[in-house]
Enzyme design. Structure first.
Site, PDB file in Angstrom:
ATOM      1  CG  HIS A   1       1.351  10.959  27.724  1.00 15.83           C
ATOM      2  ND1 HIS A   1       0.214  10.554  27.064  1.00 15.83           N
ATOM      3  CD2 HIS A   1       2.293  10.021  27.468  1.00 15.83           C
ATOM      4  CE1 HIS A   1       0.456   9.396  26.442  1.00 15.83           C
ATOM      5  NE2 HIS A   1       1.720   9.061  26.672  1.00 15.83           N
TER       6      HIS A   1
ATOM      7  CD  GLU B   1       5.208   9.632  24.145  1.00 16.10           C
ATOM      8  OE1 GLU B   1       5.548   8.458  24.268  1.00 16.10           O
ATOM      9  OE2 GLU B   1       4.280  10.139  24.780  1.00 16.10           O
TER      10      GLU B   1
HETATM   11  P1  PGA Z   1       3.081   3.068  23.349  1.00 15.77           P
HETATM   12  O1  PGA Z   1       2.847   4.361  24.265  1.00 15.77           O
HETATM   13  O2  PGA Z   1       4.504   2.633  23.541  1.00 15.77           O
HETATM   14  O3  PGA Z   1       2.087   2.061  23.874  1.00 15.77           O
HETATM   15  O4  PGA Z   1       2.806   3.471  21.950  1.00 15.77           O
HETATM   16  C1  PGA Z   1       3.828   5.360  24.324  1.00 15.77           C
HETATM   17  C2  PGA Z   1       3.388   6.429  25.265  1.00 15.77           C
HETATM   18  O5  PGA Z   1       2.182   6.694  25.401  1.00 15.77           O
HETATM   19  O6  PGA Z   1       4.234   7.057  25.898  1.00 15.77           O
END
Ligand code: PGA
Length: 240
Positions: free
Chosen positions: A95, A157
């Protein structure tokens, strides 16, 4: 009703979660376990035991990271062996909020995979890589850390979308997915076709259906909205 199932992982990040876990547990009781078949929560370490006990496998539970060290004198860290000792078999690795701490993501992946853990592997470019056209190279570089696709779910992401309220466009997601799919197909020709790839970044109950129906995402990794179980329920219902 959509034509494919939608995997949803909610990442509770660094939020106090004991009451929240109870709310999810109540929702599980009132809605029935079938609704949560493809749902899981990524919880802070101190709540892993509570979550496992409460959900009894009806909601999947994952840890938010893993030490890059196998075992030994590393105070404050949590190893894969500790997670397995807690009967936690799934871990999120890579992440962006963990990558920026400078951890050795390749070592973390190697340990988790050597222990046979299921891995939610997060990749994604920051705003400057996006603007300068370096996204594809960066994604390939991040994917190169994988030595196998066994027990792996990818979560794409874009960092500029996490927690910002700016969800990536359908065309950006499709472009990134095509890079991911072609990298995996050339690197792992025998088993890349079944790989599940999630999208994460500002997903909520208002934008999830459009992304789910107009792209190839297998589901979502959700941050902020996972602090609101009723909104998560809507995401699950809309996309399943
Ligand atoms: P968010 O975070 O949905 O608040 O944008 C996503 C994540 O960090 O996995």
């Amino acid at each position: 009703m959509t034509s494919r199932s939608c995997i949803v992982w909610g990442n509770l990040k660094m939020h106090p979660a004991s009451k929240l876990l109870l709310s999810y547990h109540q929702m599980l009781a009132s809605e029935g376990e079938a609704v949560f078949r493809d749902f899981g929560l990524v919880v802070p370490y101190p709540y892993l035991h509570q979550a496992k006990e409460l959900f009894a496998s009806k909601i999947s539970v994952a840890a938010q990271s893993i030490s890059e060290h196998q075992s030994g004198a590393y105070s404050s860290q949590v190893s894969g062996e500790i997670l397995q000792d807690l009967d936690v078999g799934t871990v999120m690795i890579g992440h962006s909020e963990v990558r920026k701490l400078g951890v050795d993501v390749r070592a973390q992946l190697a340990i988790a995979q050597s222990l046979g853990m299921k891995v939610v592997y997060c990749i994604g470019e920051d705003a400057s890589a996006y603007q300068s056209g370096e996204r594809d190279t960066l994604l390939a570089e991040q994917l190169s850390a994988l030595s196998t696709l066994d027990n792996v779910i990818i979560a794409y992401e874009p960092i500029w979308s996490i927690g910002t309220g700016v969800v990536a466009s359908v065309s950006d997601i499709n472009a990134a997915f095509s890079v991911i799919n072609s990298y995996l197909a050339s690197r792992f020709p025998s088993n890349s076709s079944n790989i599940q790839v999630l999208y994460g970044g500002s997903i909520n109950n208002n934008n999830c259906l459009e992304i789910f129906t107009k792209t190839e995402v297998s589901g979502f990794l959700v941050g902020g909205v996972s602090l609101h179980p009723e909104k998560i329920l809507e995401v699950i219902r809309l996309c399943s």
